[in-house]
Enzyme design. Structure first.
Site, PDB file in Angstrom:
ATOM      1  N   GLU A  56       0.658  -1.339  -0.008  1.00 17.79           N
ATOM      2  CA  GLU A  56      -0.045   0.119  -0.207  1.00 17.79           C
ATOM      3  C   GLU A  56       0.929   0.605   0.396  1.00 17.79           C
ATOM      4  OE1 GLU A  56      -0.330  -1.799   1.869  1.00 17.79           O
ATOM      5  OE2 GLU A  56      -2.277  -3.506   1.740  1.00 17.79           O
ATOM      6  N   ARG A 165     -19.018  -1.144   4.228  1.00 15.23           N
ATOM      7  CA  ARG A 165     -18.921  -2.412   3.065  1.00 15.23           C
ATOM      8  C   ARG A 165     -20.016  -2.827   3.596  1.00 15.23           C
ATOM      9  NH1 ARG A 165     -18.813  -8.007   6.634  1.00 15.23           N
ATOM     10  NH2 ARG A 165     -19.196  -9.282   5.384  1.00 15.23           N
TER      11      ARG A 165
HETATM   12  C1  LIG Z   1      -1.454  -4.850   5.010  1.00 14.69           C
HETATM   13  C2  LIG Z   1      -2.448  -5.827   3.862  1.00 14.69           C
HETATM   14  N1  LIG Z   1      -2.939  -5.431   3.100  1.00 14.69           N
HETATM   15  C3  LIG Z   1      -3.918  -6.450   2.563  1.00 14.69           C
HETATM   16  C4  LIG Z   1      -4.763  -7.206   3.483  1.00 14.69           C
HETATM   17  C5  LIG Z   1      -5.563  -8.067   2.905  1.00 14.69           C
HETATM   18  N2  LIG Z   1      -5.867  -9.245   2.360  1.00 14.69           N
HETATM   19  C6  LIG Z   1      -5.934 -10.467   3.320  1.00 14.69           C
HETATM   20  S1  LIG Z   1      -5.176 -11.315   2.886  1.00 14.69           S
HETATM   21  C7  LIG Z   1      -4.572 -10.773   1.635  1.00 14.69           C
HETATM   22  C8  LIG Z   1      -3.796 -11.903  -0.171  1.00 14.69           C
HETATM   23  C9  LIG Z   1      -2.593 -12.629   1.419  1.00 14.69           C
HETATM   24  O1  LIG Z   1      -2.419 -13.758   0.231  1.00 14.69           O
HETATM   25  P1  LIG Z   1      -1.001 -14.637   0.102  1.00 14.69           P
HETATM   26  O2  LIG Z   1       0.398 -14.053   1.567  1.00 14.69           O
HETATM   27  O3  LIG Z   1      -0.213 -14.909  -0.798  1.00 14.69           O
HETATM   28  O4  LIG Z   1      -1.746 -15.490   1.639  1.00 14.69           O
HETATM   29  P2  LIG Z   1      -2.192 -16.866   1.261  1.00 14.69           P
HETATM   30  O5  LIG Z   1      -2.169 -16.650  -0.652  1.00 14.69           O
HETATM   31  O6  LIG Z   1      -1.451 -18.139   1.887  1.00 14.69           O
HETATM   32  O7  LIG Z   1      -3.495 -17.342   1.590  1.00 14.69           O
HETATM   33  C10 LIG Z   1      -4.335  -9.230   1.189  1.00 14.69           C
HETATM   34  C11 LIG Z   1      -4.206  -8.850   0.141  1.00 14.69           C
HETATM   35  C12 LIG Z   1      -4.401  -7.639   4.399  1.00 14.69           C
HETATM   36  N3  LIG Z   1      -4.641  -8.389   5.953  1.00 14.69           N
HETATM   37  N4  LIG Z   1      -2.981  -6.816   4.974  1.00 14.69           N
END
Ligand SMILES: Cc1ncc(C[n+]2csc(CCOP(=O)(O)OP(=O)(O)O)c2C)c(N)n1
Ligand SMILES: [Mg+2]
Lengths: 315, 281
Positions: A56, A165
């Site tokens: 971000e 939301r």
């Molecule tokens: C700082 C932040 N940005 C965005 C999110 C929203 N978010 C939650 S999970 C995710 C995707 C994560 O992907 P990955 O790290 O590959 O996790 P996995 O595939 O193991 O579930 C996002 C963007 C968050 N929790 N924290």
């Protein structure tokens, strides 16, 4: 009863409509395009959409750079990460150089629900409001959101836009004489005994609270203060003079947000009792959104109770 | 690895998948895909590698674990419950307003959680702090962390990686759950984070590639990490998002969605079959 639509859904639609008219509009997201609803834009205008991944702070800096080249970036993620994580990038790379970036924070407030405290941002109004040059806006329904997106596109400068939301009832389209202007609050219900100044999803609850109060003979004015900064001081002072007591309500910490903005204005210009309703300086918790809201007293009943107290303060 | 232990770990992981699925279905929300992909690594840690005592969850000398990819709480809470930190029935309270089994790990209320996480990229920094404290206090506990392959797009992860190398935190072992997916699609499309091995090497880390669903490999990798001196280690665990449920595997759509009743029954049937297969081995 108006149709129930989430303001984030309205944002996603408005952005696509806007892009059709203005080729300089670009959008950025940080791996949350299906939640912030910038996805439709990404599908319609893939060449003008940049998914910056889960990064971000970088996204806000890139948006700033795009703006220096005449683009009109709308950079969206959750409110927590837009206003929170990337705060300093927003302050120093966007607001300070007065760049035309729209910082868009979705899933503001407690109504995030199940994801819990780490995602329930009740500090974004405060964070964004204290930064010079920033405009801070949070529309209450789909109709207002569309008008806000268009107005923000016309507005050449840094701004923060909060999206919600939950699907919420559309109310502003049925109000006679309603018109939207950035920096100008809208009186959604006339009243002479007390003024309820509301923002976002609390606008609908404020209207319900006014109904409850009407049954008890209390005539509450309801102001929809979609723009928290710059604040419509004229409308506020007039309301304070005419009703003699003010209640503010927001899905945000009572510290730092609409309540303090209103109290600050009135303390100087027209001191009357100002009672703040919102999240009482605490973190949120997981649960179904309506239950979480109830748990923290974000209900029409609680607003009405504040209004009764405010009226009692006048005597 | 001896066959009896291998068998026991596989059975535990199969049970953990059932619990995680039940949690997400009961809560009607939560992150199942990444919970299923990281389950085997967490079971290996809590049932084989880590020196912990559920009866004394705040023991200052315990090994620590940080779920930096905090959204995969169903995997963590399931493993903590099976390990005995709290009753297994409590998983029904996941994400409920009536309790404190929050949607993302909460160290204040949930026994066994070493760090509150949920905002991606932040947990690994806390893990660095824990490892640093261990060095300062000359303690022999080890610190483990699990990250997502989307999460590593956060700049903070690399700031933490630099710090861990600077302070030669060989008591720190991270694992990246390389399932190839994040929310908006394939990691390779959204924001390519590979080649992770070269990146971590360039940041001064000891890198061990591993099949994240193979207990023998996980055990060997964690042992190699403990033996490696002078630098932190990262396990790059190749995994399948949604592992164990045919219709969830390798589908970004199952990142953060709960199954409906019909899908739940189908998923549970597959996971129960898998458990029976493991138990029968
Ligand atoms: C700082 C932040 N940005 C965005 C999110 C929203 N978010 C939650 S999970 C995710 C995707 C994560 O992907 P990955 O790290 O590959 O996790 P996995 O595939 O193991 O579930 C996002 C963007 C968050 N929790 N924290
Ligand atoms: Mg992933």
């Amino acid at each position: 009863m108006g149709e129930k639509i989430a303001t984030r859904a309205a944002y996603g639609e408005a952005l696509v409509e806007l892009a059709a008219r203005d080729s300089q509009v670009v959008a950025l997201d940080a791996d949350l395009s299906s939640a912030t609803m910038s996805k439709k834009f990404s599908q319609t205008y893939p060449d003008r959409f940049f998914n910056m991944g889960i990064a971000e702070c970088n996204m806000m800096g890139v948006a700033a750079g795009l703006a220096t080249c005449g683009k009109k970036p709308f950079a969206s993620t959750f409110a927590m990460f837009a206003a929170g994580r990337a705060f300093e990038q927003v302050r120093n790379s966007i607001a300070y150089p007065r760049l035309n970036v729209k910082v868009v924070g979705s899933h503001g407030g407690l109504s995030v629900g199940e994801d819990g405290a780490t995602h329930q941002c009740c500090e974004d109004f405060g964070l964004m409001r204290v930064v010079p040059n920033m405009l801070v806006c949070c529309p209450c329904d789909a109709n207002e959101m569309k008008l806000a997106v268009n107005a923000l596109a016309e507005y050449d400068g840094p701004a923060y836009l909060r999206l919600g939301r939950l699907a919420v009832e559309t109310v502003t389209d049925a109000i006679p004489g309603y018109r939207f202007e950035l920096g100008k609050g809208a009186v959604l219900r006339p009243g002479k005994d007390v003024t309820i100044v509301s923002v976002g999803m609390m606008v609908q609850m404020a209207l319900q609270a006014a109904e409850l109060l009407a049954g008890e003979g209390i005539d509450a004015r309801v102001i929809d203060m979609h723009t928290i900064k710059p604040l419509d001081e004229e409308l506020l002072i007039q309301a304070a003079r005419e009703t003699g007591a003010v209640v503010t309500t927001e899905e945000h910490n009572i510290i730092g947000g609409l309540g303090e903005a209103v109290a600050g204005c009135l303390a100087a210009a027209c001191p009357v009792p100002v009672l703040r309703h919102g999240v009482e300086d605490t973190f949120g918790r997981s649960g179904k959104a309506p239950l979480v809201l109830e748990h923290y007293g974000l209900t029409p009943q609680a607003i009405a109770e504040k209004a009764r107290k405010a009226v009692a303060c006048k005597k | 690895m001896d066959q009896a232990k291998l068998h026991q770990l596989a059975v535990t992981a199969a049970k953990g998948r059932l619990l995680a699925m039940e949690m997400v279905h009961t809560a009607a929300s939560g992150h199942i895909g990444g919970s299923l992909s990281v389950m085997d690594a967490l079971v290996e840690l809590y049932f084989d590698v880590m020196r912990v005592d559920p009866a004394n969850p705040k023991d200052p000398n315990r090994d620590r674990f940080v779920l930096s990819k905090g959204h995969c709480t169903p995997a963590l809470y399931a493993v903590l419950a099976m390990r005995g930190y709290f009753p297994e029935e409590d998983i029904k309270l996941f994400r409920s307003i009536t309790a404190h089994y929050s949607g993302h790990p909460d160290m204040v209320y949930v026994p066994g959680v070493d760090m509150s996480t949920g905002s991606l990229g932040q947990g690994i920094s806390a893990a660095v702090g824990m490892a640093l404290a261990g060095k300062v206090d000359k303690k022999d506990y080890r610190v483990y962390a699990a990250l997502g392959d989307g999460e590593v797009e956060e700049g903070q992860v690399w700031e933490a990686a630099m710090a861990a190398a600077k302070y030669k935190l060989d008591n720190l072992c991270a694992l990246v759950d390389v399932n190839g997916l994040q929310i908006d699609g394939k990691t390779a499309d959204v924001m390519p984070s590979e080649p992770l091995d070269e990146k971590f090497k360039a940041f001064g880390w000891n890198v061990i590639p591993v099949d994240g669903h193979d207990f023998a490999q996980l055990e060997a990798a964690y042992a190699a990490a403990a033996a490696h001196k002078g630098a932190p280690t990262v396990l790059l665990a190749k995994t399948v998002k949604g592992k164990g449920v045919s219709f969830m595997e390798n589908d970004a759509g199952w990142h953060g969605k709960a199954p409906n009743d019909e899908q739940y029954e189908k998923a549970m049937a597959e996971l129960r079959d898998a458990l029976a297969r493991e138990e029968g081995k």
